[in-house]
Design a protein around this motif. Sequence first.
Motif, PDB file in Angstrom:
ATOM      1  N   ALA A   6     -69.223  61.414 -20.702  1.00  0.00           N
ATOM      2  CA  ALA A   6     -68.633  60.537 -21.719  1.00  0.00           C
ATOM      3  C   ALA A   6     -69.687  60.012 -22.683  1.00  0.00           C
ATOM      4  N   ALA A   7     -70.843  59.608 -22.143  1.00  0.00           N
ATOM      5  CA  ALA A   7     -71.886  59.043 -22.996  1.00  0.00           C
ATOM      6  C   ALA A   7     -72.343  60.045 -24.040  1.00  0.00           C
ATOM      7  N   GLN A   8     -72.510  61.303 -23.612  1.00  0.00           N
ATOM      8  CA  GLN A   8     -72.952  62.347 -24.538  1.00  0.00           C
ATOM      9  C   GLN A   8     -71.950  62.523 -25.678  1.00  0.00           C
ATOM     10  N   ARG A   9     -70.670  62.550 -25.347  1.00  0.00           N
ATOM     11  CA  ARG A   9     -69.658  62.762 -26.381  1.00  0.00           C
ATOM     12  C   ARG A   9     -69.579  61.594 -27.351  1.00  0.00           C
ATOM     13  N   LEU A  10     -69.668  60.377 -26.841  1.00  0.00           N
ATOM     14  CA  LEU A  10     -69.604  59.212 -27.715  1.00  0.00           C
ATOM     15  C   LEU A  10     -70.789  59.164 -28.678  1.00  0.00           C
ATOM     16  N   VAL A  11     -71.972  59.520 -28.198  1.00  0.00           N
ATOM     17  CA  VAL A  11     -73.134  59.558 -29.081  1.00  0.00           C
ATOM     18  C   VAL A  11     -72.969  60.652 -30.130  1.00  0.00           C
ATOM     19  N   GLU A  12     -72.439  61.814 -29.729  1.00  0.00           N
ATOM     20  CA  GLU A  12     -72.187  62.892 -30.693  1.00  0.00           C
ATOM     21  C   GLU A  12     -71.227  62.427 -31.790  1.00  0.00           C
ATOM     22  N   LEU A  13     -70.136  61.804 -31.392  1.00  0.00           N
ATOM     23  CA  LEU A  13     -69.125  61.381 -32.366  1.00  0.00           C
ATOM     24  C   LEU A  13     -69.613  60.235 -33.248  1.00  0.00           C
ATOM     25  N   VAL A  44     -74.646  54.223 -24.729  1.00  0.00           N
ATOM     26  CA  VAL A  44     -74.137  54.470 -26.075  1.00  0.00           C
ATOM     27  C   VAL A  44     -74.634  53.404 -27.046  1.00  0.00           C
ATOM     28  N   ALA A  45     -74.638  52.152 -26.611  1.00  0.00           N
ATOM     29  CA  ALA A  45     -75.131  51.069 -27.466  1.00  0.00           C
ATOM     30  C   ALA A  45     -76.572  51.305 -27.894  1.00  0.00           C
ATOM     31  N   ALA A  46     -77.372  51.899 -27.008  1.00  0.00           N
ATOM     32  CA  ALA A  46     -78.787  52.111 -27.301  1.00  0.00           C
ATOM     33  C   ALA A  46     -79.061  53.371 -28.113  1.00  0.00           C
ATOM     34  N   HIS A  47     -78.124  54.357 -28.107  1.00  0.00           N
ATOM     35  CA  HIS A  47     -78.426  55.651 -28.712  1.00  0.00           C
ATOM     36  C   HIS A  47     -77.496  56.095 -29.834  1.00  0.00           C
ATOM     37  N   CYS A  54     -74.328  54.823 -35.167  1.00  0.00           N
ATOM     38  CA  CYS A  54     -73.584  53.839 -35.952  1.00  0.00           C
ATOM     39  C   CYS A  54     -73.490  52.574 -35.108  1.00  0.00           C
ATOM     40  N   PRO A  55     -73.005  51.468 -35.661  1.00  0.00           N
ATOM     41  CA  PRO A  55     -72.815  50.268 -34.834  1.00  0.00           C
ATOM     42  C   PRO A  55     -71.881  50.529 -33.650  1.00  0.00           C
ATOM     43  N   VAL A  56     -72.153  49.864 -32.558  1.00  0.00           N
ATOM     44  CA  VAL A  56     -71.341  49.975 -31.338  1.00  0.00           C
ATOM     45  C   VAL A  56     -70.895  48.581 -30.930  1.00  0.00           C
ATOM     46  N   ILE A  57     -69.614  48.437 -30.628  1.00  0.00           N
ATOM     47  CA  ILE A  57     -69.122  47.173 -30.086  1.00  0.00           C
ATOM     48  C   ILE A  57     -68.737  47.405 -28.624  1.00  0.00           C
ATOM     49  N   VAL A  58     -69.402  46.670 -27.745  1.00  0.00           N
ATOM     50  CA  VAL A  58     -69.105  46.710 -26.312  1.00  0.00           C
ATOM     51  C   VAL A  58     -68.178  45.543 -26.005  1.00  0.00           C
ATOM     52  N   VAL A  59     -66.959  45.871 -25.603  1.00  0.00           N
ATOM     53  CA  VAL A  59     -65.936  44.852 -25.352  1.00  0.00           C
ATOM     54  C   VAL A  59     -65.934  44.527 -23.872  1.00  0.00           C
ATOM     55  N   ARG A  60     -66.222  43.281 -23.556  1.00  0.00           N
ATOM     56  CA  ARG A  60     -66.328  42.875 -22.165  1.00  0.00           C
ATOM     57  C   ARG A  60     -64.985  42.392 -21.615  1.00  0.00           C
TER      58      ARG A  60
END
Length: 238
Positions: free
Chosen positions: A86-93, A122-125, A128-134
């Motif tokens: 999942a992390a790889q795909r999110l960074v690609e997109l 994903v937040a680190a790599h 574009c901006p990333v929002i981590v929703v807790r």
Amino acid sequence: MNHIVLGYDGSDFSVQALDWALDEAELRKLPLTLTHAWQWPYGQAEEEAKAHLRKAAEHVLWHGAECARATSSGVPVETDLYEGPAAQRLVELSSGAALVVVGSRGLSALPRAVVGSVAGYVAAHAECPVIVVRGAGPLPASANPGPIVVAEKGPDASIMEFALDEAAMRQVPLATTEDVTAWAARHPEVRILPGDDHDAATLVVVGRRRAARAGAANFLLQHAPCPVAVVTEGRSDR
């Protein structure tokens, strides 16, 4: 950068992230792409067994997309099914996105040492901006939403532009301990508050260099009482 990307796995955490991503898509007038990654976790497998897992993944993604279409006010919703991490795909997109949104748990494919989760990676790599929703479950609606808080010392233009844009779109104040006079002139409608109290914040904004290190940003991503936005320094994300 013409769409919002959401990492979705059907968990309660991704349901809350979906709520936030739909808000962003509606406020920015952009389409939303839901991505769901799946992979066979047990080494070699017959194609029939993998086909069953893929079918389950397709259902998770379909259900998320249907929920998004049913609860949004006309946001175009697309889907992306990916076999792999999942992390790889999110960074690609992220390379073609205006924003990536991800829940703080779920999408579990990396060891917790990597800032605790796929979300931290994903937040680190991301590009574009990333929002981590807790948190888990639907986002509670607030009759009196708190400010956007800039939790960064000496923030650069890209961080401030993102924070001010969010404050303007959501019609909430911006809170910071820094002198933001030069940037605030571009958004005179945004009220500036002194301080950086996270407890009542709608969103906390930090820079990516800080998020890539352990320490304060790691703590924010795992323990902040609200979503955390991670923005790349030194570039415009418009």
